[in-house]
Design an enzyme around this catalytic site. Structure first.
Site, short mmCIF file in Angstrom:
data_model
loop_
_atom_site.label_atom_id
_atom_site.label_comp_id
_atom_site.label_asym_id
_atom_site.label_seq_id
_atom_site.Cartn_x
_atom_site.Cartn_y
_atom_site.Cartn_z
N GLY A 125 0.81 -1.21 0.00
CA GLY A 125 0.00 0.00 0.00
C GLY A 125 0.84 1.26 0.00
CG LEU A 167 -6.08 -6.70 7.97
CD1 LEU A 167 -6.56 -5.29 7.69
CD2 LEU A 167 -5.28 -6.73 9.27
CB ALA A 170 -7.69 -0.51 4.64
CE1 TYR A 171 -13.10 -5.13 -0.87
CE2 TYR A 171 -13.80 -2.84 -0.74
CZ TYR A 171 -13.86 -4.07 -1.34
OH TYR A 171 -14.69 -4.26 -2.43
CB THR A 172 -8.56 1.19 -0.35
OG1 THR A 172 -7.80 0.45 -1.31
CG2 THR A 172 -7.83 1.20 0.98
CE1 TYR A 213 -12.23 2.28 2.56
CE2 TYR A 213 -13.03 4.53 2.48
CZ TYR A 213 -12.01 3.64 2.73
OH TYR A 213 -10.79 4.09 3.13
CE LYS A 272 -10.43 2.68 7.07
NZ LYS A 272 -9.17 1.91 7.27
#
Length: 296
Positions: A12, A38, A61-63, A126, A130
């Site tokens: 990332g 994760l 993270a999933y972005t 999203y 978060k």
């Protein structure tokens, strides 16, 4: 004395920036898939336990903001449940956790920059994932710093700056949204701040240094403003001239709704830690120049 940091993620923007920016007295262990997923509690706990660290930075993270609308369970597993797993690991190791969150936890309806104590209200999958991560961390491990950032770019990975430079190679004009406001933030500046904060958290257990903080580049802009700045820097470096056509959000529909106001107030971080990021235009110029030089 060496500071040992375990960082989730391998490729990332922030992880890459941390690896580049870390001085000799900081040892970074980057952990990512397939060894560390994760969403898998046992893998997170085992890998972080074996890392032998003084602090943990959760940068993975999933972005995929738009894709999250069609697979919200995946986003929640990684960003929500996964953040809780990392917090559980940090609690077990009795080390501070620094966690990266997002402006998407807000609905974007305020007419001023958001402060940490403003009501959250994510409008998409999203943002909800978060926010769930923030809540799980707070419930599991008190020794944490949650850092909300926004509009991240860097010389690494895929991001808005790279996209604009690529489009500028073949187009005379690019349409860019002008009715969303935010704080462009260089991942290298985020990395510098994370390193400072990690040192401080390990050395100082004060409750005033724990909690939620905002961390973005100084100054605000629309996406069109950022694009204009990118093309201006590139043109001065010898690239072709590119015009920016300022469009509205309605002109560029996406599966996920973007906040009209992504501006974050960074006063709390400056007051508690003495940390402020540079003006976005200055950092952007460094990033664009570096990318142009690497292409050359």
């Amino acid at each position: 004395m060496t500071l040992r940091l375990a960082v989730t993620g391998l490729k990332g923007q922030v992880v890459s920036a941390l690896i580049e920016r870390a001085p000799k007295d900081v040892e970074i262990t980057a952990l990512g898939r397939p060894q560390l997923d994760l969403g898998l509690r046992h893998a997170v706990l085992a890998n972080l336990r074996h890392a032998g660290c003084d602090a943990i930075i959760n940068a993975a993270a999933y972005t995929a903001v738009d894709k999250a609308e069609s697979e919200p369970d995946v986003a929640m597993r990684i960003n929500g449940e996964g953040a809780g797993h990392v917090a559980e690991a940090a609690a077990g190791l009795k080390v501070p956790l620094l966690h990266l969150s997002t402006d998407y936890v807000f609905d974007g309806a305020l007419d001023r920059p958001y402060r940490e104590d403003d009501a959250t209200g994510p409008t998409g999958a999203y943002g909800r994932s978060k926010l769930a991560g923030e809540q799980r961390i707070a419930a599991v491990h008190g020794d944490h710093v949650i850092l909300r950032t926004a509009w991240v770019y860097s010389p690494f990975g895929a991001n808005f700056v790279k996209t604009m430079l690529r489009l500028g190679e073949t187009r005379d004009e690019v349409g860019v949204v002008a009715d969303q406001l935010g704080n462009p933030t260089d991942a290298l500046d985020i990395a510098d701040a994370l390193l400072l904060l990690a040192h401080r958290l390990v050395a100082d257990s004060s409750p005033d240094l724990r909690g939620v903080f905002h961390l973005t580049g100084a100054g605000e802009a629309s996406w069109a403003d950022v694009a204009q700045a990118i093309f201006s820097i590139a043109e001065k470096a010898g690239r072709r001239s590119v015009r920016v056509r300022r469009i509205t959000t309605a002109d560029y529909p996406t599966p996920a709704r973007r906040p009209a106001n992504s501006r974050l107030d960074n006063a709390k971080l400056a007051a508690r830690f003495g940390v402020s990021l540079p003006p976005w235009r200055k950092s952007l110029e460094g990033c664009v120049t570096r990318l142009l030089n690497s292409d050359a």
